[in-house]
Each structure stands twice: as C-alpha cells, then as structure tokens.
Design a protein around this motif. Structure first.
Motif, PDB file in Angstrom:
ATOM      1  N   GLY A 136     -13.662   5.257  28.863  1.00  0.00           N
ATOM      2  CA  GLY A 136     -14.995   4.822  29.219  1.00  0.00           C
ATOM      3  C   GLY A 136     -15.535   5.350  30.534  1.00  0.00           C
ATOM      4  O   GLY A 136     -16.626   4.969  30.942  1.00  0.00           O
ATOM      5  N   TRP A 137     -14.834   6.246  31.181  1.00  0.00           N
ATOM      6  CA  TRP A 137     -15.289   6.807  32.457  1.00  0.00           C
ATOM      7  C   TRP A 137     -16.173   8.035  32.266  1.00  0.00           C
ATOM      8  O   TRP A 137     -16.926   8.404  33.157  1.00  0.00           O
ATOM      9  CB  TRP A 137     -14.085   7.167  33.340  1.00  0.00           C
ATOM     10  N   TYR A 142     -17.123   4.502  36.811  1.00  0.00           N
ATOM     11  CA  TYR A 142     -16.077   5.510  36.656  1.00  0.00           C
ATOM     12  C   TYR A 142     -14.700   4.894  36.860  1.00  0.00           C
ATOM     13  O   TYR A 142     -13.818   5.019  36.006  1.00  0.00           O
ATOM     14  CB  TYR A 142     -16.311   6.658  37.647  1.00  0.00           C
ATOM     15  N   TYR A 143     -14.487   4.229  37.984  1.00  0.00           N
ATOM     16  CA  TYR A 143     -13.146   3.732  38.300  1.00  0.00           C
ATOM     17  C   TYR A 143     -12.722   2.565  37.412  1.00  0.00           C
ATOM     18  O   TYR A 143     -11.533   2.434  37.105  1.00  0.00           O
ATOM     19  CB  TYR A 143     -13.029   3.372  39.783  1.00  0.00           C
ATOM     20  N   LYS A 144     -13.654   1.767  36.966  1.00  0.00           N
ATOM     21  CA  LYS A 144     -13.312   0.692  36.029  1.00  0.00           C
ATOM     22  C   LYS A 144     -12.750   1.308  34.744  1.00  0.00           C
ATOM     23  O   LYS A 144     -11.720   0.883  34.232  1.00  0.00           O
ATOM     24  CB  LYS A 144     -14.541  -0.165  35.727  1.00  0.00           C
ATOM     25  N   GLY A 145     -13.432   2.321  34.232  1.00  0.00           N
ATOM     26  CA  GLY A 145     -12.953   3.016  33.039  1.00  0.00           C
ATOM     27  C   GLY A 145     -11.719   3.849  33.300  1.00  0.00           C
ATOM     28  O   GLY A 145     -10.799   3.894  32.483  1.00  0.00           O
ATOM     29  N   ILE A 175     -20.210  11.230  34.033  1.00  0.00           N
ATOM     30  CA  ILE A 175     -19.926  12.600  34.475  1.00  0.00           C
ATOM     31  C   ILE A 175     -21.026  13.534  33.973  1.00  0.00           C
ATOM     32  O   ILE A 175     -21.354  13.548  32.788  1.00  0.00           O
ATOM     33  CB  ILE A 175     -18.544  13.071  33.944  1.00  0.00           C
ATOM     34  N   ALA A 176     -21.578  14.343  34.878  1.00  0.00           N
ATOM     35  CA  ALA A 176     -22.623  15.308  34.524  1.00  0.00           C
ATOM     36  C   ALA A 176     -22.044  16.430  33.665  1.00  0.00           C
ATOM     37  O   ALA A 176     -20.865  16.782  33.792  1.00  0.00           O
ATOM     38  CB  ALA A 176     -23.243  15.893  35.794  1.00  0.00           C
TER      39      ALA A 176
END
Length: 129
Positions: A23-24, A14-17, A28-29
């Motif tokens: 790309g994050w 998540y945080y990389k994107g 995510i659900a």
C-alpha cells in the motif's frame, strides 16, 4: 494543486504501508528518482517500476521498521527509519537509515538513502556473474 496531500501526509501514507510491505506505492510519482545502496554510483534509478523492484528485493531482508524522526520543510523531508534486518546468512541486526525525500504535485518524487553499506555487503550473497 489545492487537494494535494502535504509532504508529511505523503510520508505518513508511505511509511504506514511500507511497514506492512503493502500500500505504499500509491504516493510514488511515475518519474520517481532513487539513489541508494551504492554511494559510489550516484546515478539514480528512475521510474516508479524501478523503485518498486528495488523495494521488492529489500523487503526480503527487513522484517520491521519504525520512523524514529521525521523533519519536513515544504516539499523536502528527512526521515530516520529504524529497521530490523535478517540477512540470508541468518545474521540479524537493527540499524538506522537516513532517507532524504522530495515531493511535488501530491506525490513523492525522489529518495536518497544513506546507511551502513559494509554490513549489507558482508551479509548478502553476491550475484553470480
């Protein structure tokens, strides 16, 4: 789910994107719940699409972000993110945001954030009603 990513792996993806503003979304659900921005209104925004819309608006204000601290305990995590903001009025600031996460079945399922809402209120134009 044996092949599920751990909470830490989900957050790293998540945080990389998120830092690149792309790309994050994959972690995510679909039934994601988000609380933040108005601590007087604790009703969550529900759904992946709703959260993507929130981040679309937020992405116009932050220019860089870094994870300062990440504490993971099973399906729960707390991240302190550090953001460089530039507001529409030209004001530039740096600030921390406390981000409380939950994960389940290989997806991030909820996020509650805590930050300095007064600074955002002072530096963000009000929508016309």
């Amino acid at each position: 789910m044996e092949n599920s990513k751990t909470t830490k792996e989900l957050l790293e993806t998540y945080y990389k994107g998120f830092a690149k503003k792309e790309g994050w979304e994959s972690v995510i659900a679909e039934d994601f719940k988000y609380v933040g921005g108005d601590m007087t209104n604790r009703v969550p925004i529900t759904g992946k699409d709703g959260y993507i819309a929130v981040i679309g608006r937020f992405s116009r204000i932050f220019h860089e972000m870094r994870v300062k601290t990440m504490i993971v305990d099973g399906d729960n995590a707390c991240v302190i993110g550090n953001y460089d903001y530039q507001f529409p009025n030209g004001e530039k600031i740096n600030g921390d945001v406390a981000e409380i996460w939950t994960a389940k079945d290989g997806k991030l399922t909820s996020l509650t954030i805590f930050f300095d809402t007064l600074t955002f209120d002072k530096n963000t134009p009000k929508p016309n009603k």
